[in-house]
Every structure is written in C-alpha cells, then in structure tokens.
Design an enzyme around this catalytic site. Sequence first.
Site, mmCIF file in Angstrom:
data_model
loop_
_atom_site.group_PDB
_atom_site.id
_atom_site.type_symbol
_atom_site.label_atom_id
_atom_site.label_comp_id
_atom_site.label_asym_id
_atom_site.label_seq_id
_atom_site.Cartn_x
_atom_site.Cartn_y
_atom_site.Cartn_z
ATOM 1 N N GLU A 157 -43.637 18.444 -26.710
ATOM 2 C CA GLU A 157 -43.090 17.139 -27.037
ATOM 3 C C GLU A 157 -41.645 17.108 -26.538
ATOM 4 O O GLU A 157 -40.843 17.970 -26.914
ATOM 5 C CB GLU A 157 -43.168 17.000 -28.566
ATOM 6 C CG GLU A 157 -43.056 15.628 -29.099
ATOM 7 C CD GLU A 157 -44.353 14.802 -29.085
ATOM 8 O OE1 GLU A 157 -45.396 15.287 -28.616
ATOM 9 O OE2 GLU A 157 -44.278 13.651 -29.528
ATOM 10 N N LYS A 182 -53.221 16.486 -38.748
ATOM 11 C CA LYS A 182 -51.855 16.018 -39.008
ATOM 12 C C LYS A 182 -51.726 15.489 -40.424
ATOM 13 O O LYS A 182 -52.684 14.947 -40.993
ATOM 14 C CB LYS A 182 -51.435 14.955 -37.999
ATOM 15 C CG LYS A 182 -52.312 13.737 -37.922
ATOM 16 C CD LYS A 182 -51.960 12.893 -36.688
ATOM 17 C CE LYS A 182 -52.942 11.764 -36.495
ATOM 18 N NZ LYS A 182 -52.791 11.074 -35.224
ATOM 19 N N ARG A 210 -60.179 14.551 -30.008
ATOM 20 C CA ARG A 210 -59.510 14.575 -31.302
ATOM 21 C C ARG A 210 -60.392 15.439 -32.194
ATOM 22 O O ARG A 210 -61.498 15.045 -32.530
ATOM 23 C CB ARG A 210 -59.434 13.149 -31.856
ATOM 24 C CG ARG A 210 -58.573 13.002 -33.081
ATOM 25 C CD ARG A 210 -58.563 11.569 -33.554
ATOM 26 N NE ARG A 210 -57.949 10.655 -32.606
ATOM 27 C CZ ARG A 210 -56.639 10.558 -32.407
ATOM 28 N NH1 ARG A 210 -55.804 11.312 -33.084
ATOM 29 N NH2 ARG A 210 -56.169 9.703 -31.516
ATOM 30 N N GLU A 235 -46.815 23.558 -37.996
ATOM 31 C CA GLU A 235 -45.668 23.271 -37.122
ATOM 32 C C GLU A 235 -45.089 21.910 -37.491
ATOM 33 O O GLU A 235 -45.821 21.033 -37.952
ATOM 34 C CB GLU A 235 -46.131 23.211 -35.651
ATOM 35 C CG GLU A 235 -46.756 24.484 -35.157
ATOM 36 C CD GLU A 235 -47.395 24.361 -33.765
ATOM 37 O OE1 GLU A 235 -47.848 25.379 -33.253
ATOM 38 O OE2 GLU A 235 -47.452 23.242 -33.225
ATOM 39 N N LYS A 245 -44.012 18.179 -37.029
ATOM 40 C CA LYS A 245 -44.549 17.149 -36.135
ATOM 41 C C LYS A 245 -43.359 16.420 -35.512
ATOM 42 O O LYS A 245 -42.670 15.633 -36.165
ATOM 43 C CB LYS A 245 -45.444 16.177 -36.908
ATOM 44 C CG LYS A 245 -46.118 15.205 -35.990
ATOM 45 C CD LYS A 245 -47.182 14.416 -36.718
ATOM 46 C CE LYS A 245 -47.839 13.449 -35.775
ATOM 47 N NZ LYS A 245 -46.913 12.633 -35.015
ATOM 48 N N ARG A 251 -48.730 11.720 -21.656
ATOM 49 C CA ARG A 251 -50.101 11.819 -22.164
ATOM 50 C C ARG A 251 -51.006 10.797 -21.496
ATOM 51 O O ARG A 251 -52.204 10.946 -21.498
ATOM 52 C CB ARG A 251 -50.129 11.675 -23.682
ATOM 53 C CG ARG A 251 -49.694 10.333 -24.152
ATOM 54 C CD ARG A 251 -49.827 10.243 -25.643
ATOM 55 N NE ARG A 251 -51.210 10.155 -26.025
ATOM 56 C CZ ARG A 251 -51.668 10.460 -27.224
ATOM 57 N NH1 ARG A 251 -50.854 10.912 -28.140
ATOM 58 N NH2 ARG A 251 -52.923 10.319 -27.508
ATOM 59 N N ARG A 290 -45.037 13.052 -25.730
ATOM 60 C CA ARG A 290 -45.923 14.164 -25.349
ATOM 61 C C ARG A 290 -45.747 14.445 -23.862
ATOM 62 O O ARG A 290 -45.848 13.517 -23.033
ATOM 63 C CB ARG A 290 -47.364 13.755 -25.639
ATOM 64 C CG ARG A 290 -48.412 14.839 -25.382
ATOM 65 C CD ARG A 290 -48.456 15.807 -26.523
ATOM 66 N NE ARG A 290 -49.516 16.772 -26.433
ATOM 67 C CZ ARG A 290 -50.667 16.703 -27.092
ATOM 68 N NH1 ARG A 290 -50.934 15.669 -27.856
ATOM 69 N NH2 ARG A 290 -51.546 17.682 -27.008
#
Length: 576
Positions: free
Chosen positions: A304, A425, A419, A248, A250, A274, A255
């Site tokens: 986002e 990413k 994470r 996807e 970025k 976030r 967020r």
Amino acid sequence: MQFSKLANYFFKLESTSSRNAMVEILGELFQETEASEIDKVVYLTQGRVAPLYEPVELGMAEKMVIKAISQGSGSSEQRTVELFKKTGDLGEVAQKLGEESRSKNQGKQTVTEVFEKLLEIAKTEGVGSVEKKIGILAGLLRESDPLSTRYVARIPVDKMRLGFSDMTVLEGLSWMLDGTKKHKDRIEAAYNIRPDLGYIVKQVKEAGLAGIEHARPAVKTPIFSMRAERLANAKDILEKGGGKMAVEPKIDGLRTQLHLKRNGKNCEIRLYSRGLENVTGMYPDLVAAAEEEVTCDDVILDGEAIGFDPKTGKYLPFQETVQRKRKYDIDLFSKNFPLKLVVFDCLIYNGQSYLNEPYTKRRELVEKLLKGNKIIVPAERHLVDKPEELKRIFDEEIKKGLEGIMAKKLDGVYQAGARGWNWIKLKASYEGKMNDTVDAVVMGYDFGQGKRNKFGVGAFLIGVYDKQSDQFKTLSKVGTGLTDQEWRELVKKGKELVVSQKPKNYDVNKIMNADVWLKPKLVGVFRADQLTKSPMHTAGYALRFPRLDNWRTDKLPQDATSLKEINEMALLQKKA
Ligand code: ATP
C-alpha cells in the site's frame, strides 16, 4: 481473417442482450480465428490494441474522429456533426456516411492490417501528430466497408458498446473448447495471474487447457490483487482463521504492486495500481527508493503506497495520499507529499512464483528483503491467538487514525483476483450503522431541477457489479451529500463517458432510468446509514442517505463492491 468478417461478429454481439448468446458467438469467433491473429481479435473486442495494463491509447478526441470520418467518406464536416448530434454514436455516423459513399475497394483489409494501423495511430506523437492520426484513421475508414467503419470509428473514442467484459470473453473461450462453460473457472484462475486476454486466448487456442496449466506470474505483467473478506468481530475472525493469525494494520492508501528486474547495472521498475494501471511515472520517489533499497534481482511485491509526514513519520489520510495519483506536477507533489510503500506480500522472488506458498513463507521473504529500509518497508505484524489481543491491536490502530486491521491465515496462499477467507478485514463500525463503505459505479444521471440544476445534474444513479451475470445492478439514486465542488467534478468526469443508449450490461428497472447514460468507468466510495431492502433497485437493496466519500480512480468498475458483497454486508448489518 478479413476485418469485415470480424465486424459481422461484432454486430451479432452488439445485437443481442442475452449473455448465453454472446458466449456462443464469441466461442464461434474464436474457433474461426487463426492462432496467429486471435490475440488481436480479442484486444479489438475490448476496443483496444494492447492488454489493459499497457498504457497504449489511441488518444483521439471526438472532434478528431469527426474530421477523420468526414475525410474518409468525403462528406462535409458540418453534415458529420449534424448526424452525430442526432445519433450520439460516431460508429453509426461513419456507417451511414460509408453507405452513401460506397466504393469497390472497400472491405478487403485483414484484421491484422486494421490492427496495425490502429497501433500506428496510438504510437504517433509529437508535432503534427493530431493531423497524422486523423489522416491514418481517415485512410482506414475509406478502405473499410460500411459495417466495419461502425467499429473502426468507435475504437479511438473507446466506445465499442458490445456490452460485456472479460468474464464473458473467458466463458467464450471455454465455449470454443467444447461448447460448454465448464472450463471458465480454470481459465479465470490463469487470467488472474496473467491478466492479458490476448496471451490467455492464444495459449488456449494453441494448446487447449494445457496451454494455461503452467501460467506463471511474470515481472512487468501485473497480477490481479488478492482481496479480503470481512467479519464483524475478533472472535469470529480467529475462529475462521484457524485460531492463530497474523494481524497487520490496515493502511488506507493506494494498493500498489512493485515489479523489479535487475540485469547487471540495468534496473527496470514498474508500479501498478489495483486497476492494473501502470502508475510508474506518477511515483518517481518510490521508483528511486526501490532501486536503492530493494537489492534482489527479480521480484514482485504487493503493498500500500501511503503519504507520510517526514517530520513525525505519521501516515497521512487517504484524501492527501490520493493527490499523488496525478499526471501533472508530479515532481512538485512528490516533494510535498512523499510516499512510503508499506509491503505486505511477496509474489515472485528471483524468478520463482510464491503465490502457492503459505503466508508465513512469503512474509519471511518480505522481512528479509526489506530489512532496514526507509521507504519500501515491511508492514507491521503481530501474531495473535486471543480475541482480546486482536481487539486491543485493532483499538490501537483506530486510535492512530488507521482504518482497522487485516487478519491473515498463516498457511493461506495468495489468491490472485479473489476475495477469500485467507485475509479478513475488521474495520471501525459506525455506531451500529452500516459498517463499511460501498464502492459503486456511476451509471447515469438525471438533469434534475432546483438547486442542483446549475451543474446540469440533479441526481445520479449508482450500481454494483454482478460477476455471475456480468451486469451492473442499481443500488441508489444519489441527489444529496455532495459539495458544489464534487458536483462539478462529477459533471466533468461524466462528460467523457456519455453514451447515447443505456449500456447493454446495465440491469435497471424502468422507473430508475436515467436521463443520461454513462459507460461504466467512474467509481465512487459511498457511505450510508444503512442498506435497506428495495424492490426498485435491481441489486435488491438501496443505500439509505448515501453520501459520496471520494472517487476511486484506482479501481476498475468490475472491481467495485460486488452484488455478493452487498448481500453479505446486509447480513453483517443484521448481526450488528
Ligand atoms: P477490497 O475490494 O480490496 O476489499 P476496498 O477498496 O473495499 O478493497 P477495503 O475494504 O477498505 O478496501 O480494504 C481492502 C484493501 O485494504 C486492500 O485491497 C488493500 O489495498 C488495503 N490494505 C491495507 N493494508 C493492508 C494489509 N496489511 N494487507 C492487505 N491489504 C491491505
């Protein structure tokens, strides 16, 4: 529990810098507390009267608390101000004046009574509210014993100074169960889904670990966002992700979690950042669009929010989007800088949690729910199994001005608050230099000399969070790379955060000590040429030529780049 007993615990916590000791003290405190009061006790340890994500603030400036202390103790305001100038801590001032004016009926209040009064202050608004708030606080201080006033006076200005964060509280809760820290990971997993310390502590107090066994996400309670790992190239990413992944774009926006619940004609919508902040009021355009475009009954979507140009449809850079995160002129800005919510995940659908379902299933839902929408739209997605293909998509996104791509493991679950390798990413590398920015917390500043002196700040100390020790470790002193406007902003933002002593959870080499310490709150994005090994900084690394990119008002300090990531970034840098 009597509040004076709780104040004794606070004092013990404040007096130690050993994390283990804090965990034990908290464990004992939780053992001693009744289940009916334990949520209040835990909010108060954080200097709050509600969970972090509820916008319940006491709303008292230092000046107001000074007035309340004077009224409560019968001292003159001038004396209170003088003492405050000397100590820099309203808690100490209240305690000292309380000791001088002791009376018999002090110290009889329960935790619940104090909590309710503080809540009353938070709820007081409108005409005459300043005086009313001062009056309630003065009354509370008058009835508190001196040690209790130390904490009662600190709570309204949000400076409890106990020196730990949620992670230590969760360990304390594990300690309450059996005198070990071994349950912390299980408790933390539940907390990431229901980040309400009061709720979690109460469940565990009442039913042990079984109480959180079935912790489920709930609409109108934000969930800690899942975050991505990073790798330096397409081949490594696909290998790590199982050969075939979803890719996807970025999106470089804010967020945002969308919570929606319909009940007949009534539709409740909440938006959270976030950092768990309730930002619903900031984005009326997204709220209106969600009501119209998201037609199901009960959903949490993760995405986002990004500004776009209505004429071309093109996304705007972060610096323009971030202007929408504001408390004033909201209507004006929503007209001039409209937002889209680019959704990439679905966490609850019609009351059912999808966190443990594979990415593909959650993605199907996103597409089904948002098909044909204009504002609340699904993120673009490609299925990719060849590194060249991934690289090509990455290059295209960069050409469009985006930051890079997010590659997602097809069978990956949603790891709230973690994470993990389910998301990886890939960002543009800056010609072999450090290939990512660092989000660091401003820990303090020096007065400095020369040109910068005109702002009252010469250089500032930044650091990153180490979850293991629940401490902030220093990473650099930044003295250049800011515009005059940015220096001014730093001074303005820092003013509210000044504390009289180095916070206990700051691990700083003496040589790096700052003239003025700030409590951990202000997060900035820093770009640098390199990470270099450094014995001076407790993170073990320093940034070479750091420059401030922008402020991250949406991040909690514990959510800034972690020490672990700094180590990983240093490794990636070696590979590049
Ligand atoms: P993090 O701490 O989440 O890694 P960060 O501030 O360091 O965040 P980045 O490294 O730039 O940010 O990227 C991660 C962030 O990218 C996510 O937290 C999310 O806000 C954003 N993002 C943009 N597009 C996507 C997407 N398609 N899927 C998931 N996250 C996305």
